[in-house]
Design a protein around this motif. Sequence first.
Motif, short mmCIF file in Angstrom:
data_model
loop_
_atom_site.label_atom_id
_atom_site.label_comp_id
_atom_site.label_asym_id
_atom_site.label_seq_id
_atom_site.Cartn_x
_atom_site.Cartn_y
_atom_site.Cartn_z
N GLU A 140 -30.75 35.15 62.17
CA GLU A 140 -30.54 35.04 63.61
C GLU A 140 -31.31 36.14 64.32
O GLU A 140 -31.08 37.33 64.07
CB GLU A 140 -29.05 35.12 63.92
CG GLU A 140 -28.37 33.82 63.56
CD GLU A 140 -26.89 33.87 63.78
OE1 GLU A 140 -26.43 33.41 64.82
OE2 GLU A 140 -26.20 34.38 62.89
N GLY A 178 -18.29 30.64 61.84
CA GLY A 178 -16.92 31.15 61.90
C GLY A 178 -16.52 31.10 63.37
O GLY A 178 -17.33 31.41 64.24
N GLU A 197 -13.39 29.64 59.23
CA GLU A 197 -14.78 29.43 58.82
C GLU A 197 -15.14 27.95 58.92
O GLU A 197 -14.47 27.09 58.36
CB GLU A 197 -14.98 29.94 57.37
CG GLU A 197 -16.38 29.76 56.81
CD GLU A 197 -17.46 30.61 57.49
OE1 GLU A 197 -17.13 31.46 58.34
OE2 GLU A 197 -18.64 30.40 57.18
N LYS A 198 -16.18 27.68 59.69
CA LYS A 198 -16.76 26.34 59.84
C LYS A 198 -15.73 25.23 60.04
O LYS A 198 -15.63 24.30 59.23
CB LYS A 198 -17.67 26.04 58.65
CG LYS A 198 -18.76 27.09 58.47
CD LYS A 198 -19.87 26.67 57.55
CE LYS A 198 -21.03 27.64 57.58
NZ LYS A 198 -20.90 28.84 56.82
N VAL A 210 -18.86 33.07 65.71
CA VAL A 210 -19.35 34.36 65.21
C VAL A 210 -20.84 34.21 64.93
O VAL A 210 -21.27 33.31 64.21
CB VAL A 210 -18.63 34.74 63.90
CG1 VAL A 210 -19.19 36.04 63.33
CG2 VAL A 210 -17.12 34.86 64.13
C1 G1P Z 1 -22.35 32.84 58.14
C2 G1P Z 1 -20.86 33.12 58.32
C3 G1P Z 1 -20.33 32.45 59.59
C4 G1P Z 1 -21.14 32.88 60.78
C5 G1P Z 1 -22.63 32.58 60.53
C6 G1P Z 1 -23.48 33.14 61.64
O1 G1P Z 1 -22.52 31.47 57.85
O2 G1P Z 1 -20.17 32.67 57.17
O3 G1P Z 1 -18.98 32.79 59.80
O4 G1P Z 1 -20.69 32.21 61.94
O5 G1P Z 1 -23.08 33.19 59.29
O6 G1P Z 1 -24.79 32.72 61.45
P1 G1P Z 1 -23.89 30.89 57.23
O7 G1P Z 1 -24.80 30.62 58.39
O8 G1P Z 1 -24.42 31.92 56.29
O9 G1P Z 1 -23.49 29.62 56.53
#
Ligand code: G1P
Length: 306
Positions: A140, A178, A197-198, A210
């Motif tokens: 990000e 999240g 989460e998701k 998040v």
């Molecule tokens: C991770 C975290 C998630 C967050 C996200 C942000 O997910 O587990 O809580 O909102 O990063 O990019 P990922 O994108 O690695 O699946």
Amino acid sequence: MARERNSSKPLTKAVFPVAGLGTRFLPMTKAIPKEMLCLVDRPLIQYGVEEAVSAGFKEVLFITGRGKSAIEKYFDFSPDFELLLRQKGNRRAMADIKRVSDHIHFCYTRQKDPRGLGHAILCAKNIIGQEAFAVLLGDEVIVSRQPVISQLLDVHQEFGGTVVAVQRVDKKELSNYGVIAGRPLGGGVHQLEDLVEKPTAAKAPSQLAVVGRYVLSPGIFEAIACTRPGKNREIQLTDALKLLLAEEPVYALEIRGDRYDAGTIMGLLKANVALALKHPEFRQEMHRYLADLGLIRAPADNHRRG
Ligand code: G1P
């Protein structure tokens, strides 16, 4: 809760979990870590590292895995290029290649088995010790006047504890993140009451997702150690934060900034266009190119030239 000035010492360590296999970018990631893919004029990972540097961090810890040695090479000194550029008198290119490596101490540790973001953070435990620290997810890229991680540091300074970055997202996107539930304290700060989460849109406790920036108290290590595998059978940082919440206050900040999720091919393509349009060297030509394709209006100087 009353705002208390937190007198903790400044944070020095920023952690970048980079052990992920990057399957969304196959076949490129057979040979190149996704963190090294190009975003305008530098690898993706450099944006996050520059954000940490401009927020005053002095130590960067990469949680790496197999096939990620290009990252280490990239942030190392490059005496051959430096000599060549010195001989050619190319000061600008010289400054570019030294910009980050001169200011930061880099440290690398391995996540032997990619078992989720929480598990990756736990790998930093012995190096971090008993200090609060930052975590930045390199996928990000967030462009903002005040670096986002420094916006979180301000909240940490004021309230103490753990602070996560959030942004309001569309309902249909909630299942990628999240998602928090919290009590607004003013100024975009929320005291966290729950995290999921998701979640599906129907089960999400809010639309505040998040995004990839965290200031974590060292209590997170014990919380992660007690966290069972969750979504996708991985040890999720979100689940560990939920456990931490029972022990100490956790805050969320609605961050200010333009966020680009470069963790997918389409996201990276969009980020390339958007950031090229902001880049002092490339923006005019990119603008003209998109205008020639009939995608945007021609820049003002094209009109003048008729
Ligand atoms: C991770 C975290 C998630 C967050 C996200 C942000 O997910 O587990 O809580 O909102 O990063 O990019 P990922 O994108 O690695 O699946």
